[in-house]
Design a protein around this motif. Structure first.
Motif, mmCIF file in Angstrom:
data_model
loop_
_atom_site.group_PDB
_atom_site.id
_atom_site.type_symbol
_atom_site.label_atom_id
_atom_site.label_comp_id
_atom_site.label_asym_id
_atom_site.label_seq_id
_atom_site.Cartn_x
_atom_site.Cartn_y
_atom_site.Cartn_z
ATOM 1 N N SER A 1 77.217 20.224 6.417
ATOM 2 C CA SER A 1 78.623 20.628 6.495
ATOM 3 C C SER A 1 78.825 22.052 5.998
ATOM 4 C CB SER A 1 79.496 19.660 5.704
ATOM 5 O OG SER A 1 79.147 19.706 4.342
ATOM 6 N N CYS A 2 79.963 22.594 6.391
ATOM 7 C CA CYS A 2 80.393 23.909 5.914
ATOM 8 C C CYS A 2 81.872 23.816 5.564
ATOM 9 C CB CYS A 2 80.146 24.994 6.970
ATOM 10 S SG CYS A 2 80.916 24.668 8.567
ATOM 11 N N GLU A 3 82.255 24.540 4.548
ATOM 12 C CA GLU A 3 83.646 24.559 4.115
ATOM 13 C C GLU A 3 84.464 25.403 5.081
ATOM 14 O OE1 GLU A 3 86.191 26.156 0.300
ATOM 15 O OE2 GLU A 3 84.106 25.557 -0.006
ATOM 16 N N LEU A 4 85.675 24.957 5.348
ATOM 17 C CA LEU A 4 86.583 25.715 6.202
ATOM 18 C C LEU A 4 87.766 26.204 5.378
ATOM 19 C CD1 LEU A 4 86.697 23.449 9.389
ATOM 20 C CD2 LEU A 4 85.157 25.361 8.888
ATOM 21 N N LEU A 5 88.252 27.367 5.729
ATOM 22 C CA LEU A 5 89.430 27.936 5.086
ATOM 23 C C LEU A 5 90.649 27.668 5.951
ATOM 24 C CD1 LEU A 5 87.855 31.387 4.159
ATOM 25 C CD2 LEU A 5 88.132 29.384 2.669
ATOM 26 N N PRO A 6 91.828 27.571 5.354
ATOM 27 C CA PRO A 6 93.035 27.348 6.159
ATOM 28 C C PRO A 6 93.269 28.458 7.182
ATOM 29 C CG PRO A 6 93.502 27.013 3.827
ATOM 30 C CD PRO A 6 92.103 27.559 3.923
ATOM 31 N N THR A 7 92.712 29.625 6.940
ATOM 32 C CA THR A 7 92.893 30.762 7.859
ATOM 33 C C THR A 7 91.828 30.828 8.944
ATOM 34 O OG1 THR A 7 91.639 32.123 6.318
ATOM 35 C CG2 THR A 7 94.045 32.177 6.118
ATOM 36 N N ASP A 8 90.828 29.934 8.920
ATOM 37 C CA ASP A 8 89.756 29.976 9.923
ATOM 38 C C ASP A 8 90.293 29.689 11.324
ATOM 39 O OD1 ASP A 8 87.689 30.662 8.224
ATOM 40 O OD2 ASP A 8 86.932 28.610 7.995
ATOM 41 N N THR A 9 89.847 30.501 12.263
ATOM 42 C CA THR A 9 90.153 30.292 13.681
ATOM 43 C C THR A 9 89.038 29.441 14.285
ATOM 44 O OG1 THR A 9 88.870 32.206 14.386
ATOM 45 C CG2 THR A 9 91.206 32.606 13.794
ATOM 46 N N PRO A 10 89.225 28.943 15.498
ATOM 47 C CA PRO A 10 88.119 28.230 16.146
ATOM 48 C C PRO A 10 86.854 29.091 16.244
ATOM 49 C CG PRO A 10 90.157 27.759 17.304
ATOM 50 C CD PRO A 10 90.468 28.831 16.283
ATOM 51 N N GLU A 11 87.012 30.383 16.442
ATOM 52 C CA GLU A 11 85.861 31.290 16.503
ATOM 53 C C GLU A 11 85.149 31.375 15.151
ATOM 54 O OE1 GLU A 11 88.448 31.899 19.874
ATOM 55 O OE2 GLU A 11 88.931 31.990 17.732
ATOM 56 N N ASP A 12 85.928 31.371 14.065
ATOM 57 C CA ASP A 12 85.340 31.368 12.719
ATOM 58 C C ASP A 12 84.543 30.083 12.491
ATOM 59 O OD1 ASP A 12 86.600 33.829 12.046
ATOM 60 O OD2 ASP A 12 88.383 32.767 11.294
ATOM 61 N N VAL A 13 85.120 28.968 12.901
ATOM 62 C CA VAL A 13 84.443 27.676 12.749
ATOM 63 C C VAL A 13 83.151 27.684 13.571
ATOM 64 C CG1 VAL A 13 84.604 25.180 13.105
ATOM 65 C CG2 VAL A 13 86.613 26.455 12.312
ATOM 66 N N ALA A 14 83.225 28.202 14.790
ATOM 67 C CA ALA A 14 82.036 28.269 15.650
ATOM 68 C C ALA A 14 80.920 29.058 14.981
ATOM 69 C CB ALA A 14 82.392 28.881 17.000
ATOM 70 N N ALA A 15 81.252 30.184 14.380
ATOM 71 C CA ALA A 15 80.240 31.016 13.723
ATOM 72 C C ALA A 15 79.584 30.261 12.566
ATOM 73 C CB ALA A 15 80.861 32.322 13.232
ATOM 74 N N LYS A 16 80.379 29.562 11.779
ATOM 75 C CA LYS A 16 79.832 28.798 10.647
ATOM 76 C C LYS A 16 78.933 27.659 11.134
ATOM 77 C CE LYS A 16 83.647 29.817 7.485
ATOM 78 N NZ LYS A 16 84.724 29.279 6.628
ATOM 79 N N VAL A 17 79.387 26.986 12.187
ATOM 80 C CA VAL A 17 78.619 25.857 12.730
ATOM 81 C C VAL A 17 77.327 26.357 13.381
ATOM 82 C CG1 VAL A 17 78.659 24.044 14.499
ATOM 83 C CG2 VAL A 17 80.596 24.309 12.930
ATOM 84 N N HIS A 18 77.390 27.466 14.113
ATOM 85 C CA HIS A 18 76.169 28.010 14.727
ATOM 86 C C HIS A 18 75.123 28.344 13.671
ATOM 87 C CE1 HIS A 18 78.146 29.257 18.776
ATOM 88 N NE2 HIS A 18 77.777 28.000 18.754
ATOM 89 N N ALA A 19 75.550 28.886 12.546
ATOM 90 C CA ALA A 19 74.602 29.197 11.473
ATOM 91 C C ALA A 19 73.887 27.926 11.009
ATOM 92 C CB ALA A 19 75.322 29.878 10.308
ATOM 93 N N LEU A 20 74.617 26.823 10.902
ATOM 94 C CA LEU A 20 74.005 25.545 10.522
ATOM 95 C C LEU A 20 73.032 25.066 11.602
ATOM 96 C CD1 LEU A 20 77.110 23.613 9.104
ATOM 97 C CD2 LEU A 20 75.265 24.669 7.782
ATOM 98 N N GLU A 21 73.438 25.196 12.866
ATOM 99 C CA GLU A 21 72.577 24.771 13.968
ATOM 100 C C GLU A 21 71.248 25.504 13.933
ATOM 101 O OE1 GLU A 21 76.081 23.738 17.241
ATOM 102 O OE2 GLU A 21 74.925 25.583 17.456
ATOM 103 N N TYR A 22 71.312 26.827 13.818
ATOM 104 C CA TYR A 22 70.094 27.645 13.854
ATOM 105 C C TYR A 22 69.185 27.344 12.669
ATOM 106 C CZ TYR A 22 72.698 30.355 17.347
ATOM 107 O OH TYR A 22 73.417 30.741 18.439
ATOM 108 N N THR A 23 69.762 27.036 11.522
ATOM 109 C CA THR A 23 68.957 26.725 10.340
ATOM 110 C C THR A 23 68.327 25.339 10.430
ATOM 111 O OG1 THR A 23 70.316 28.147 8.935
ATOM 112 C CG2 THR A 23 69.023 26.425 7.820
#
Length: 190
Positions: A154-176
Motif C-alpha cells: 500500500s501507499c498513503e494518499l493525500l486528500p489533494t492527490d489527483t488520479p495521476e498522483d495515485v497512478a504514479a505512487k501505484v506504478h512505483a509499487l508495481e515496478y518494485t
C-alpha cells in the motif's frame, strides 16, 4: 530454467521492468511476450530487449488452444499478466493451473472487477476519498480480480492527490514488487 510469458496489451512498461529484472537471472527467463494488439507498444520494448513477441487474435484467446500451442512451443512454465486487457479463457487456465498471475492497481477487493483497470481504478479511488491505495498481485480465476491474493503493498494518499498522483505512487509499487513476487513464486517451485 523457468520460462515466463508476459501478456500485455499496451505500452508495456511493466513488461519491460520485469524483463530487465530477470535479464541476468540464471533460473528465470522471460522467453516470450504475447499481446492481443498488433500495435501495442510492448512489441517495441520486446524488440529492444531481444525477446520474441507475438500478437494473437481475440478468437485465439477465446478458444485457448492456439495460445496454449504457442506457449508450448516456447516451453512456457508461468504466465504473468502485465496490463493485459482480455479475459483468460478456461482452457488456458486449465492448462496453467496456479501458474497465471495478474497485478491490479488497487487493494482488492476494493475497486476491482470488469472495467476496473488503469486510470479508471485511480479515478474511483480518488472519488471514494480513499486514504490509501496500492497493488494486489493475485492468481487469476474465472472472475475478474477475484483470484487468490498472493501479495499486497500500500501507499498513503493525500486528500489533494489527483488520479495521476495515485497512478504514479501505484506504478512505483508495481515496478518494485511485481518482479520480486514473481521471483519468489518461481524459486519456491524449484
Amino acid at each position: 530454467m523457468k520460462n515466463i510469458a508476459i501478456f500485455a496489451s499496451g505500452a508495456g512498461t511493466n513488461a519491460e521492468n520485469i524483463a530487465e529484472y530477470f535479464s541476468k537471472n540464471e533460473k528465470i527467463n522471460v522467453a516470450l511476450i504475447v499481446s492481443n494488439r498488433l500495435k501495442a507498444g510492448v512489441h517495441e520494448r520486446a524488440a529492444r530487449l531481444h525477446i520474441p513477441s507475438i500478437t494473437l487474435s481475440k478468437a485465439d484467446f477465446e478458444a485457448g488452444e492456439p495460445v496454449i500451442k504457442v506457449l508450448q512451443e516456447y516451453h512456457i512454465d508461468f504466465i504473468v499478466l502485465a496490463g493485459f486487457m482480455s479475459k483468460i479463457s478456461d482452457p488456458l487456465m486449465q492448462a496453467f493451473p496456479e501458474k497465471i498471475i495478474n497485478i491490479h492497481p488497487s487493494l482488492l477487493p476494493k475497486h476491482g472487477g470488469k472495467g476496473m483497470y488503469g486510470m479508471h481504478v485511480h479515478e474511483a479511488v480518488v472519488a471514494a476519498g480513499e486514504r490509501e491505495s496500492g497493488i494486489t498481485i493475485h492468481y487469476i480465476n474465472e472472475h475478474y480480480d477475484e483470484g487468490a491474493i498472493i501479495f499486497q503493498a500500500s501507499c498513503e494518499l493525500l486528500p489533494t492527490d489527483t488520479p495521476e498522483d495515485v497512478a504514479a505512487k501505484v506504478h512505483a509499487l508495481e515496478y518494485t514488487y511485481y518482479p520480486q513476487v514473481i521471483e519468489k513464486l518461481l524459486t519456491q517451485e524449484a
